[in-house]
Scaffold this motif. Structure first.
Motif, short mmCIF file in Angstrom:
data_model
loop_
_atom_site.label_atom_id
_atom_site.label_comp_id
_atom_site.label_asym_id
_atom_site.label_seq_id
_atom_site.Cartn_x
_atom_site.Cartn_y
_atom_site.Cartn_z
N PRO A 78 0.82 -1.22 0.00
CA PRO A 78 0.00 0.00 0.00
C PRO A 78 0.85 1.27 0.00
N SER A 79 0.42 2.23 -0.83
CA SER A 79 1.21 3.45 -1.05
C SER A 79 1.02 4.49 0.04
N GLY A 80 -0.04 4.38 0.81
CA GLY A 80 -0.36 5.40 1.80
C GLY A 80 -1.45 6.34 1.37
N VAL A 81 -1.80 6.32 0.07
CA VAL A 81 -2.91 7.13 -0.43
C VAL A 81 -3.85 6.23 -1.23
N ASP A 82 -5.13 6.37 -0.99
CA ASP A 82 -6.11 5.45 -1.57
C ASP A 82 -6.19 5.54 -3.09
N GLU A 83 -5.87 6.71 -3.64
CA GLU A 83 -6.05 6.89 -5.09
C GLU A 83 -4.91 6.26 -5.90
N LEU A 120 0.13 -2.92 -6.80
CA LEU A 120 0.00 -4.09 -7.66
C LEU A 120 0.26 -5.36 -6.85
N ASP A 121 -0.59 -6.36 -7.04
CA ASP A 121 -0.30 -7.67 -6.46
C ASP A 121 0.67 -8.40 -7.39
N PRO A 122 1.15 -9.60 -7.01
CA PRO A 122 2.14 -10.28 -7.87
C PRO A 122 1.69 -10.47 -9.31
N ALA A 123 0.42 -10.80 -9.52
CA ALA A 123 -0.07 -10.94 -10.89
C ALA A 123 -0.06 -9.61 -11.62
N GLY A 124 -0.40 -8.54 -10.90
CA GLY A 124 -0.39 -7.21 -11.50
C GLY A 124 1.00 -6.76 -11.87
N LEU A 125 2.00 -7.10 -11.05
CA LEU A 125 3.39 -6.78 -11.37
C LEU A 125 3.81 -7.48 -12.66
N THR A 126 3.51 -8.75 -12.76
CA THR A 126 3.86 -9.50 -13.97
C THR A 126 3.16 -8.92 -15.19
N GLU A 137 8.49 -3.18 -1.44
CA GLU A 137 8.32 -3.77 -0.12
C GLU A 137 7.19 -4.79 -0.24
N ASP A 138 7.36 -5.93 0.41
CA ASP A 138 6.39 -7.02 0.30
C ASP A 138 5.29 -6.86 1.34
N PRO A 139 4.02 -6.84 0.92
CA PRO A 139 2.94 -6.60 1.89
C PRO A 139 2.77 -7.72 2.90
N ALA A 140 3.05 -8.96 2.53
CA ALA A 140 2.90 -10.06 3.47
C ALA A 140 3.93 -9.96 4.59
N VAL A 141 5.15 -9.60 4.24
CA VAL A 141 6.18 -9.42 5.27
C VAL A 141 5.81 -8.25 6.18
N LEU A 142 5.34 -7.16 5.58
CA LEU A 142 4.93 -6.01 6.39
C LEU A 142 3.79 -6.39 7.34
N ALA A 143 2.82 -7.14 6.84
CA ALA A 143 1.69 -7.54 7.68
C ALA A 143 2.15 -8.40 8.84
N ALA A 144 3.12 -9.27 8.59
CA ALA A 144 3.61 -10.16 9.63
C ALA A 144 4.38 -9.42 10.72
#
Length: 456
Positions: free
Chosen positions: A163-168, A172-178, A196-203
């Motif tokens: 997440p970028s910090g702004v909603d607008e 991209l998820d992994p599929a979106g990056l590809t 930065e990986d969102p799963a690692v951040l969430a953990a």
């Protein structure tokens, strides 16, 4: 010292005489002749070059090319109270930066389609004091339509993997990056990635608070390492190009070096705050130091310098990400709530030079990282050097002069700085944009990939 020309029919608009111009990778005495905004002559000092005006750079100052900063958040339109083209470009010129590239967020709307790009250009056209180019954005909502922005002249496309910090501006998820890499590979577009990986951040998420150590722990090196590995895998699979933004964690350097050795088209930048600050000296509650990814420990900082010196890291840019004082400082020192971003556009050169000189690193290396390398990275062939045919973007720089940072004296819109009170080495004594002194009138040109649109 400036003097009028002595001839009614001069060959040059301006001649700059200096005992130390940075030409062909070294400092030497020269007379630089400027005609039509371009460098048209490089001759020995005292050469009989007829000019409308003549400038002599005094002893103690050096003539260097204007810096190129490819990572600036101007925030206009939509969040102009955070910065804006007038204040950002004046700050740039005051810090020796003559070209900036504006990020597609945190403006409203973000630069994710040609209409939004047109709004950005309209906002910048009449109030920019240096030259300005633009990045586009790659978000879930514009997949399949990036070619439109590419053809409109953006230099590439920024995405977030968390997440970028702004909603607008969603990530991209992994599929979106590809998908983005595949789409851009079709026309050799460039993807620049907040990795930065969102799963690692969430953990590692925690409740925030005033502890800087807890904030750093919430964004560990593994978040960068995992995300960068995903980007490299995507480049390998698609044949595309990717650039890693604002590298904070030195643990990723071996991975990046291996990717380059493999021949993958991967580049990487870091920023002055990662090279000059360290976690050990950031007080709890000092949210002016918050940025994402975070400023890490002193040993990590030393390894980033090693990555610059061995060319694993390609360039140094500011990631100027300002906000209002209320957003940065108005949450009682809670790192979980304060806006993340370092406001450092005006101070980048002085910061990096101060630390480089302390480490015995020469000014010519610094200029490579902050001027010629960023210019080459985005294909601005007339920027980043004092050479025949180049834009006459010149800076008089006093490398041994010192000053103390006073946030209220900076040209940034908001007087917030992680460097408040710092004693820095290196003073910009004058800045010329295409041979004209940067002053009270905005004369910046809007740049597009491969050329200029025009400007004020």
């Amino acid at each position: 010292m400036t003097s009028p020309g002595d001839h009614l029919d001069p060959d040059f608009d301006l001649v700059v005489d200096t005992g130390a111009a940075f030409v062909d990778g070294a400092f030497r005495s020269a007379a630089i002749g400027v005609r039509g905004g371009l460098i048209a002559a490089i001759e020995p000092v005292g050469a009989p070059l007829r000019a409308r005006s003549r400038v002599t750079i005094p002893p103690g100052e050096r003539l260097i090319p204007g810096l190129v900063d490819t990572h600036v958040h101007v925030n206009e339109p939509g969040r102009t109270e955070w910065e804006g083209f007038a204040s950002a470009t004046q700050a740039a010129a005051a810090g020796g930066v003559t070209t900036i590239l504006d990020m597609p967020l945190n403006s409203i709307p973000p630069t994710i389609d040609p209409d939004a790009l047109a709004m950005k250009r309209a906002a910048a056209a009449t109030q920019s004091f240096v030259d300005v180019g633009f990045w586009g954005g790659a978000v879930p909502g514009n997949s399949g339509r990036l070619r439109l922005l590419h053809d409109a002249g953006v230099f590439g496309f920024k995405c977030f993997l968390a997440p970028s910090g702004v909603d607008e501006f969603p990530h991209l998820d992994p599929a979106g990056l590809t998908s983005a890499l595949e789409e851009l590979a079709e026309f050799d577009g460039l993807l620049i990635v907040h990795a930065e990986d969102p799963a690692v951040l969430a953990a590692h998420e925690n409740a925030g608070g005033s502890s800087y150590r807890r904030f750093v722990a919430s964004r560990p090196p593994e978040a960068e390492l995992t995300a960068i590995e995903r980007v490299i895998d995507g480049v390998r699979a698609t044949g595309g190009r990717a650039h890693i933004l604002h590298l904070s964690s030195a643990s990723a350097l071996p991975l990046i070096a291996d990717a380059k050795a493999e021949g993958l088209r991967v580049t990487v930048e870091t920023c002055p705050h990662y090279l000059t600050l360290d976690a050990e000296h950031i007080p709890d509650g000092a949210t002016e130091f918050k940025c994402c990814p975070p400023i890490r420990d002193e040993a990590n900082r030393d390894r980033l310098w090693e990555g610059l010196l061995d060319a694993t890291i390609d360039l140094v840019v500011s990631d100027h990400s300002p906000a209002t004082a209320e957003l940065k400082l108005g949450f009682d020192g809670d790192f979980g709530r304060a806006w993340g971003g370092i406001s450092g556009l005006q101070l980048g050169l002085a910061n990096v030079w101060t630390e480089a000189s302390r480490r015995g690193i020469s000014l010519d290396r610094v200029l490579g990282w902050m001027s010629s390398a960023p210019a080459a990275f985005v294909g601005l062939e007339r920027k980043g050097g004092i050479a025949l045919g180049a834009d006459a973007d010149l800076v008089a720089f006093a490398p041994d002069a010192e000053f103390t940072v006073e946030p209220a004296a900076l040209a940034h819109r908001n007087p917030v700085s992680a460097y408040a009170g710092a004693r820095l080495r290196g003073v910009v004594a004058g800045t010329w944009l295409r041979g004209r002194p940067v002053g009270d009138e905005p004369r910046g040109v809007l740049l597009e990939r491969g050329g200029a649109l025009g400007g004020a």
